[in-house]
Design a protein around this motif. Sequence first.
Motif: not given
Lengths: 114, 114
Positions: B24-30, B1-11
Amino acid sequence: AQSVTQPDIHITVSEGASLELRCNYSYGATPYLFWYVQSPGQGLQLLLKYFSGDTLVQGIKGFEAEFKRSQSSFNLRKPSVHWSDAAEYFCAGPRGSTLGRLYFGRGTQLTVWP
Amino acid sequence: GAGVSQSPSNKVTEKGKDVELRCDPISGHTALYWYRQRLGQGLEFLIYFQGNSAPDKSGLPSDRFSAERTGESVSTLTIQRTQQEDSAVYLCASSFNGGGQPQHFGDGTRLSIL
């Protein structure tokens, strides 16, 4: 202890005015230092970083910061603030030897008056 | 994806339950980092993954906290037997250069323990 300190919890400026946000550090050697911004509804973003060399560092969005060893400071500046600059700003420095492990200051909330 | 994605947004969960947070980190980021931000405080380092190296777990506050990362992809942060002091926003970040500071942060997961 190695750390950074942000003395101001909240700063208010008028749009178009100049801005300076303070950051003081306590490290024995010259540290790596960073400024991040956390805008409403957006993730934290790296504004600029200082590793070595030129003590005046340019960042994104028209921000700059100056490393001053004599004052143990790394203050963030902008000559003319825009309403969109309203956000929380964090100064950060290393915690230990790895940059992945950063120590963040408590943040300065910036309010911009129209 | 375009940015770092986190889930859930609220718990929201009850004290004593286990929770799992995903990044989910940005693709290719080590490099991948977990931080948390408790109310009124700066960001607190938790754990740092860099490629295939052993993760830096020095920031995990107790053995109730653990994190895993699959290769250079998704990471999960698990908190077992949650306590009220675990309430915070948990932020994930990634960066390309690995040996450096967190570059791009996700929007975080706001965890509330009742």
